[in-house]
Motif scaffolding. Sequence first.
Motif, PDB file in Angstrom:
ATOM      1  N   VAL A  15      18.430   3.522  57.241  1.00 55.95           N
ATOM      2  CA  VAL A  15      18.323   3.717  55.334  1.00 55.95           C
ATOM      3  C   VAL A  15      17.626   5.352  55.547  1.00 55.95           C
ATOM      4  N   THR A  16      18.435   6.186  54.452  1.00 56.90           N
ATOM      5  CA  THR A  16      17.515   7.416  54.298  1.00 56.90           C
ATOM      6  C   THR A  16      17.536   7.331  52.894  1.00 56.90           C
ATOM      7  N   GLY A  17      16.202   7.397  51.591  1.00 55.32           N
ATOM      8  CA  GLY A  17      16.150   7.080  50.740  1.00 55.32           C
ATOM      9  C   GLY A  17      15.942   8.856  50.155  1.00 55.32           C
ATOM     10  N   VAL A  18      15.894   9.325  49.201  1.00 49.43           N
ATOM     11  CA  VAL A  18      15.748  10.586  48.755  1.00 49.43           C
ATOM     12  C   VAL A  18      15.312  10.110  47.767  1.00 49.43           C
ATOM     13  N   LEU A  19      14.175  10.617  47.428  1.00 48.58           N
ATOM     14  CA  LEU A  19      12.993   9.995  45.967  1.00 48.58           C
ATOM     15  C   LEU A  19      12.354  10.676  45.635  1.00 48.58           C
ATOM     16  N   PRO A  20      12.798  11.369  43.958  1.00 46.74           N
ATOM     17  CA  PRO A  20      11.929  12.295  44.000  1.00 46.74           C
ATOM     18  C   PRO A  20      10.486  12.213  43.580  1.00 46.74           C
ATOM     19  N   ARG A  21       9.681  13.112  44.069  1.00 38.83           N
ATOM     20  CA  ARG A  21       7.730  12.794  43.792  1.00 38.83           C
ATOM     21  C   ARG A  21       7.654  12.451  42.730  1.00 38.83           C
ATOM     22  N   ALA A  22       8.168  12.347  41.349  1.00 37.05           N
ATOM     23  CA  ALA A  22       8.060  11.529  40.427  1.00 37.05           C
ATOM     24  C   ALA A  22       8.009   9.763  40.699  1.00 37.05           C
ATOM     25  N   MET A  23       8.977   9.657  41.015  1.00 37.84           N
ATOM     26  CA  MET A  23       9.548   8.336  41.534  1.00 37.84           C
ATOM     27  C   MET A  23       7.804   8.297  42.602  1.00 37.84           C
ATOM     28  N   VAL A  24       7.770   8.812  44.062  1.00 45.65           N
ATOM     29  CA  VAL A  24       6.946   8.136  44.268  1.00 45.65           C
ATOM     30  C   VAL A  24       5.649   8.114  43.945  1.00 45.65           C
ATOM     31  N   GLY A  28       7.086   3.432  42.551  1.00 44.75           N
ATOM     32  CA  GLY A  28       9.532   3.570  43.543  1.00 44.75           C
ATOM     33  C   GLY A  28       9.315   2.198  42.402  1.00 44.75           C
ATOM     34  N   GLU A  29       9.649   1.380  43.314  1.00 48.45           N
ATOM     35  CA  GLU A  29       9.841   0.045  42.725  1.00 48.45           C
ATOM     36  C   GLU A  29       9.435  -1.175  42.951  1.00 48.45           C
ATOM     37  N   GLY A  30       7.708  -0.589  43.238  1.00 52.41           N
ATOM     38  CA  GLY A  30       6.358  -1.025  42.967  1.00 52.41           C
ATOM     39  C   GLY A  30       6.011  -1.279  44.363  1.00 52.41           C
ATOM     40  N   ARG A  31       6.915  -0.371  45.424  1.00 52.41           N
ATOM     41  CA  ARG A  31       5.418  -0.447  47.004  1.00 52.41           C
ATOM     42  C   ARG A  31       6.235   1.152  47.152  1.00 52.41           C
ATOM     43  N   GLY A  32       5.077   1.002  48.122  1.00 55.32           N
ATOM     44  CA  GLY A  32       6.230   2.293  48.818  1.00 55.32           C
ATOM     45  C   GLY A  32       4.484   3.148  49.038  1.00 55.32           C
ATOM     46  N   PRO A  33       4.413   4.799  49.211  1.00 55.05           N
ATOM     47  CA  PRO A  33       3.672   6.053  49.116  1.00 55.05           C
ATOM     48  C   PRO A  33       2.064   5.580  48.754  1.00 55.05           C
ATOM     49  N   VAL A  34       2.171   5.130  47.191  1.00 55.61           N
ATOM     50  CA  VAL A  34       1.142   5.195  46.324  1.00 55.61           C
ATOM     51  C   VAL A  34       0.558   4.208  47.182  1.00 55.61           C
ATOM     52  N   GLU A  35       1.228   2.950  47.192  1.00 54.96           N
ATOM     53  CA  GLU A  35       0.286   2.041  47.083  1.00 54.96           C
ATOM     54  C   GLU A  35      -0.253   1.610  48.126  1.00 54.96           C
ATOM     55  N   LEU A  42      -7.204   6.874  47.732  1.00 55.69           N
ATOM     56  CA  LEU A  42      -7.698   7.793  47.295  1.00 55.69           C
ATOM     57  C   LEU A  42      -7.236   8.585  46.332  1.00 55.69           C
ATOM     58  N   SER A  43      -7.936   9.395  46.107  1.00 53.93           N
ATOM     59  CA  SER A  43      -7.695   9.875  44.412  1.00 53.93           C
ATOM     60  C   SER A  43      -6.219   9.865  44.472  1.00 53.93           C
ATOM     61  N   PRO A  44      -6.348  10.551  42.720  1.00 53.84           N
ATOM     62  CA  PRO A  44      -5.144  10.651  41.952  1.00 53.84           C
ATOM     63  C   PRO A  44      -4.123  11.981  43.049  1.00 53.84           C
ATOM     64  N   ASN A  45      -5.144  12.689  42.344  1.00 52.89           N
ATOM     65  CA  ASN A  45      -5.281  14.173  42.848  1.00 52.89           C
ATOM     66  C   ASN A  45      -4.746  13.954  44.736  1.00 52.89           C
ATOM     67  N   GLN A  46      -5.223  13.242  45.660  1.00 54.20           N
ATOM     68  CA  GLN A  46      -5.210  13.448  47.205  1.00 54.20           C
ATOM     69  C   GLN A  46      -3.341  13.165  47.237  1.00 54.20           C
ATOM     70  N   LYS A  47      -3.183  11.887  46.071  1.00 51.33           N
ATOM     71  CA  LYS A  47      -1.960  10.853  46.100  1.00 51.33           C
ATOM     72  C   LYS A  47      -1.007  11.930  46.034  1.00 51.33           C
ATOM     73  N   VAL A  63      11.803  14.491  47.167  1.00 50.21           N
ATOM     74  CA  VAL A  63      12.494  15.904  46.794  1.00 50.21           C
ATOM     75  C   VAL A  63      11.337  16.373  45.267  1.00 50.21           C
ATOM     76  N   GLU A  64      12.019  17.196  44.811  1.00 49.46           N
ATOM     77  CA  GLU A  64      10.833  17.210  43.458  1.00 49.46           C
ATOM     78  C   GLU A  64      11.392  17.070  41.991  1.00 49.46           C
ATOM     79  N   SER A  65      13.170  17.297  41.825  1.00 51.47           N
ATOM     80  CA  SER A  65      13.628  16.981  41.311  1.00 51.47           C
ATOM     81  C   SER A  65      14.526  16.386  41.247  1.00 51.47           C
ATOM     82  N   MET A  66      15.523  15.341  40.017  1.00 53.86           N
ATOM     83  CA  MET A  66      16.204  14.368  39.982  1.00 53.86           C
ATOM     84  C   MET A  66      17.744  16.014  40.656  1.00 53.86           C
ATOM     85  N   HIS A  67      17.699  17.370  39.960  1.00 54.80           N
ATOM     86  CA  HIS A  67      18.680  17.938  40.531  1.00 54.80           C
ATOM     87  C   HIS A  67      19.174  17.707  42.032  1.00 54.80           C
ATOM     88  N   GLU A  68      17.814  17.941  42.803  1.00 58.58           N
ATOM     89  CA  GLU A  68      17.631  18.579  44.241  1.00 58.58           C
ATOM     90  C   GLU A  68      17.987  17.072  44.581  1.00 58.58           C
TER      91      GLU A  68
END
Length: 189
Positions: A15-24, A28-35, A42-47, A63-68
């Motif tokens: 699987v290759t996921g292309v994720l907007p940073r905002a979603m990360v 995401g869908e309740g799992r992933g880098p933020v968790e 980590l602090s919010p800024n470090q996240k 990526v930074e945007s949905m278009h990207e």
Amino acid sequence: MGIVSNTVIQNDGFVTGVLPRAMVLAGGEGRGPVERAEAAGLSPNQKRQVPAINEGNHKSIVVESMHERKTIMARLAGGGFIGLPGGFGTFEEVLEAVTWSQLGIHQKPVVLLNVNGFWEPLRALIEGAIRENFIQEKNRSLVTFVQAPDEALASDFDWGKAAIEALDSWSPPDTGLFVWDQKNKWSST
């Protein structure tokens, strides 16, 4: 999106996921880098600096945007696009992939798995737009709807096999309004 990805990974697929940073950042869908960041304290800024997982049979591109995101997904989608039932993001991405085919930005099939008639409203919208001359008849084939032979048996239908068959049997119509040349310049056809 996450359920399909996890199922592919659990069955030794890649699987290759292309994720907007905002979603990360939102988890995401309740799992992933933020968790993982929260678990690490980590602090919010470090996240914001938390990388996505790139190991084994999973790769994430942040990526930074949905278009990207859509541009990268279009490059990665060698055989075309398969749309599952979904929400606003799915609707927008499916229709942009169709539009890019119509404009000649790419020539890739868009296959919609019409599970339990989910995509019937879109099919009716397209048919209405063709009747009213907003969409040219020749562009009807830009979207392929895959249905189970009997919707009552949709859960037993091999949607994956049907999707691959639809991708393989698709031929691009003569639709491009523009030609995208190798120098990234538009020209009218």
